[in-house]
Design a protein around this motif. Structure first.
Motif, PDB file in Angstrom:
ATOM      1  N   LEU A   8       0.807  -1.207   0.000  1.00  0.00           N
ATOM      2  CA  LEU A   8       0.000   0.000   0.000  1.00  0.00           C
ATOM      3  C   LEU A   8       0.846   1.265   0.000  1.00  0.00           C
ATOM      4  CD1 LEU A   8      -2.799  -1.068   2.472  1.00  0.00           C
ATOM      5  CD2 LEU A   8      -2.801  -1.147  -0.004  1.00  0.00           C
ATOM      6  N   VAL A   9       2.010   1.244   0.644  1.00  0.00           N
ATOM      7  CA  VAL A   9       2.827   2.450   0.701  1.00  0.00           C
ATOM      8  C   VAL A   9       3.502   2.723  -0.631  1.00  0.00           C
ATOM      9  CG1 VAL A   9       3.243   2.311   3.166  1.00  0.00           C
ATOM     10  CG2 VAL A   9       4.766   1.118   1.608  1.00  0.00           C
ATOM     11  N   ASN A  10       3.576   1.761  -1.519  1.00  0.00           N
ATOM     12  CA  ASN A  10       4.241   1.946  -2.807  1.00  0.00           C
ATOM     13  C   ASN A  10       3.277   2.335  -3.925  1.00  0.00           C
ATOM     14  OD1 ASN A  10       6.715   1.364  -1.753  1.00  0.00           O
ATOM     15  ND2 ASN A  10       6.581  -0.812  -2.203  1.00  0.00           N
ATOM     16  N   LEU A  11       2.041   2.596  -3.594  1.00  0.00           N
ATOM     17  CA  LEU A  11       1.062   2.983  -4.609  1.00  0.00           C
ATOM     18  C   LEU A  11       0.682   4.440  -4.382  1.00  0.00           C
ATOM     19  CD1 LEU A  11      -0.643   2.009  -6.993  1.00  0.00           C
ATOM     20  CD2 LEU A  11      -2.424   1.448  -5.370  1.00  0.00           C
ATOM     21  N   PRO A  12       1.409   5.361  -5.014  1.00  0.00           N
ATOM     22  CA  PRO A  12       1.096   6.772  -4.804  1.00  0.00           C
ATOM     23  C   PRO A  12      -0.182   7.167  -5.537  1.00  0.00           C
ATOM     24  CG  PRO A  12       2.863   6.556  -6.382  1.00  0.00           C
ATOM     25  CD  PRO A  12       2.559   5.175  -5.872  1.00  0.00           C
ATOM     26  N   LEU A  13      -1.037   7.883  -4.850  1.00  0.00           N
ATOM     27  CA  LEU A  13      -2.271   8.386  -5.429  1.00  0.00           C
ATOM     28  C   LEU A  13      -2.281   9.902  -5.288  1.00  0.00           C
ATOM     29  CD1 LEU A  13      -4.785   5.880  -3.802  1.00  0.00           C
ATOM     30  CD2 LEU A  13      -3.851   5.767  -6.094  1.00  0.00           C
ATOM     31  N   ARG A  14      -2.496  10.615  -6.386  1.00  0.00           N
ATOM     32  CA  ARG A  14      -2.555  12.072  -6.345  1.00  0.00           C
ATOM     33  C   ARG A  14      -3.946  12.506  -6.773  1.00  0.00           C
ATOM     34  NH1 ARG A  14       1.141  15.562 -10.135  1.00  0.00           N
ATOM     35  NH2 ARG A  14      -0.714  16.552 -10.910  1.00  0.00           N
ATOM     36  N   LEU A  15      -4.676  13.092  -5.847  1.00  0.00           N
ATOM     37  CA  LEU A  15      -6.069  13.477  -6.098  1.00  0.00           C
ATOM     38  C   LEU A  15      -6.131  14.723  -6.971  1.00  0.00           C
ATOM     39  CD1 LEU A  15      -9.113  13.154  -5.367  1.00  0.00           C
ATOM     40  CD2 LEU A  15      -8.678  14.669  -3.450  1.00  0.00           C
ATOM     41  N   ASN A  16      -6.938  14.663  -8.007  1.00  0.00           N
ATOM     42  CA  ASN A  16      -7.272  15.854  -8.790  1.00  0.00           C
ATOM     43  C   ASN A  16      -8.473  16.487  -8.104  1.00  0.00           C
ATOM     44  OD1 ASN A  16      -5.281  15.186 -10.611  1.00  0.00           O
ATOM     45  ND2 ASN A  16      -6.688  14.056 -11.915  1.00  0.00           N
ATOM     46  N   LEU A  17      -8.361  17.748  -7.727  1.00  0.00           N
ATOM     47  CA  LEU A  17      -9.400  18.391  -6.930  1.00  0.00           C
ATOM     48  C   LEU A  17     -10.730  18.438  -7.663  1.00  0.00           C
ATOM     49  CD1 LEU A  17      -7.484  21.377  -5.365  1.00  0.00           C
ATOM     50  CD2 LEU A  17      -8.227  19.292  -4.253  1.00  0.00           C
ATOM     51  N   PRO A  18     -11.807  18.005  -6.999  1.00  0.00           N
ATOM     52  CA  PRO A  18     -13.130  18.119  -7.616  1.00  0.00           C
ATOM     53  C   PRO A  18     -13.583  19.578  -7.601  1.00  0.00           C
ATOM     54  CG  PRO A  18     -13.283  17.095  -5.457  1.00  0.00           C
ATOM     55  CD  PRO A  18     -11.838  17.291  -5.730  1.00  0.00           C
ATOM     56  N   SER A  19     -14.573  19.898  -8.413  1.00  0.00           N
ATOM     57  CA  SER A  19     -15.037  21.279  -8.527  1.00  0.00           C
ATOM     58  C   SER A  19     -15.868  21.719  -7.329  1.00  0.00           C
ATOM     59  CB  SER A  19     -15.845  21.449  -9.806  1.00  0.00           C
ATOM     60  OG  SER A  19     -16.946  20.567  -9.781  1.00  0.00           O
ATOM     61  N   ARG A  20     -16.428  20.782  -6.593  1.00  0.00           N
ATOM     62  CA  ARG A  20     -17.219  21.141  -5.413  1.00  0.00           C
ATOM     63  C   ARG A  20     -16.795  20.264  -4.242  1.00  0.00           C
ATOM     64  NH1 ARG A  20     -20.571  17.855  -8.636  1.00  0.00           N
ATOM     65  NH2 ARG A  20     -21.382  16.101  -7.458  1.00  0.00           N
ATOM     66  N   ARG A  21     -17.223  20.649  -3.025  1.00  0.00           N
ATOM     67  CA  ARG A  21     -16.818  19.908  -1.828  1.00  0.00           C
ATOM     68  C   ARG A  21     -17.921  19.011  -1.279  1.00  0.00           C
ATOM     69  NH1 ARG A  21     -14.580  24.954   0.533  1.00  0.00           N
ATOM     70  NH2 ARG A  21     -16.458  24.884   1.755  1.00  0.00           N
ATOM     71  N   GLU A  22     -19.157  19.227  -1.664  1.00  0.00           N
ATOM     72  CA  GLU A  22     -20.273  18.463  -1.110  1.00  0.00           C
ATOM     73  C   GLU A  22     -20.789  17.450  -2.127  1.00  0.00           C
ATOM     74  OE1 GLU A  22     -20.574  21.920  -1.312  1.00  0.00           O
ATOM     75  OE2 GLU A  22     -19.716  22.288   0.661  1.00  0.00           O
ATOM     76  N   ASN A  23     -21.251  16.316  -1.615  1.00  0.00           N
ATOM     77  CA  ASN A  23     -21.882  15.261  -2.419  1.00  0.00           C
ATOM     78  C   ASN A  23     -21.020  14.834  -3.608  1.00  0.00           C
ATOM     79  OD1 ASN A  23     -24.115  15.276  -0.706  1.00  0.00           O
ATOM     80  ND2 ASN A  23     -25.134  16.848  -1.909  1.00  0.00           N
ATOM     81  N   ILE A  24     -19.799  14.471  -3.329  1.00  0.00           N
ATOM     82  CA  ILE A  24     -18.894  14.006  -4.374  1.00  0.00           C
ATOM     83  C   ILE A  24     -19.147  12.522  -4.614  1.00  0.00           C
ATOM     84  CG2 ILE A  24     -16.489  13.673  -5.017  1.00  0.00           C
ATOM     85  CD1 ILE A  24     -15.854  16.025  -3.139  1.00  0.00           C
ATOM     86  N   THR A  25     -19.554  12.172  -5.816  1.00  0.00           N
ATOM     87  CA  THR A  25     -19.781  10.764  -6.166  1.00  0.00           C
ATOM     88  C   THR A  25     -18.752  10.268  -7.169  1.00  0.00           C
ATOM     89  OG1 THR A  25     -21.312  11.438  -7.887  1.00  0.00           O
ATOM     90  CG2 THR A  25     -22.260  10.881  -5.745  1.00  0.00           C
TER      91      THR A  25
END
Length: 138
Positions: A8-25
């Protein structure tokens, strides 16, 4: 059957910011090219506690750029994963403190104004008649 070991520590994940903060599906993230859909789903479920319903992935090659001297260089390839969640998630307001930078800039601007005012106070003020007299002597 051979099983693939997932560190798990060798799998880097970089989040692309969503356009809103609420109800992210649905959101996207970047990871290494050799990560599989199953690995990404397991990491999101076990480490981050998200209920993932589907993961779609796209492989991107590194961009080629011409450098000085005529040789080519490439950026690193990556995999982009689009994750669809079973339950909507909301991000807390203080997770990405964008307003923190605004507050720092306002404080710096305020400090600059105060320093400029102090410098004006410290400068010796010349009398206009004295300045004219000095100019005549030259």
């Amino acid at each position: 059957l051979a099983q693939r070991v997932v560190h798990l520590v060798n799998l880097p994940l970089r989040l692309n910011l969503p356009s809103r903060r609420e109800n992210i599906t649905e959101f996207s993230l970047r990871t290494v090219p050799n990560a599989t859909k199953i690995e990404i789903k397991r990491v999101l479920q076990s480490v981050y506690g998200l209920k993932v319903s589907k993961v779609n992935t796209l492989n991107y090659d590194g961009k080629r750029k011409r450098r000085a001297g005529g040789w080519m260089a490439t950026t690193a390839p990556y995999k982009k994963a689009y994750v669809i969640l079973q339950e909507p998630v909301s991000l807390p307001e203080n997770l990405f403190p964008f307003n923190m930078f605004d507050k720092l800039k306002q404080a710096q601007d305020k400090d600059k104004v105060e320093i400029a005012e102090k410098r004006k106070e410290m400068r010796p003020r010349r009398n206009s008649s004295n300045a004219n007299a000095v100019a005549r002597r030259r």
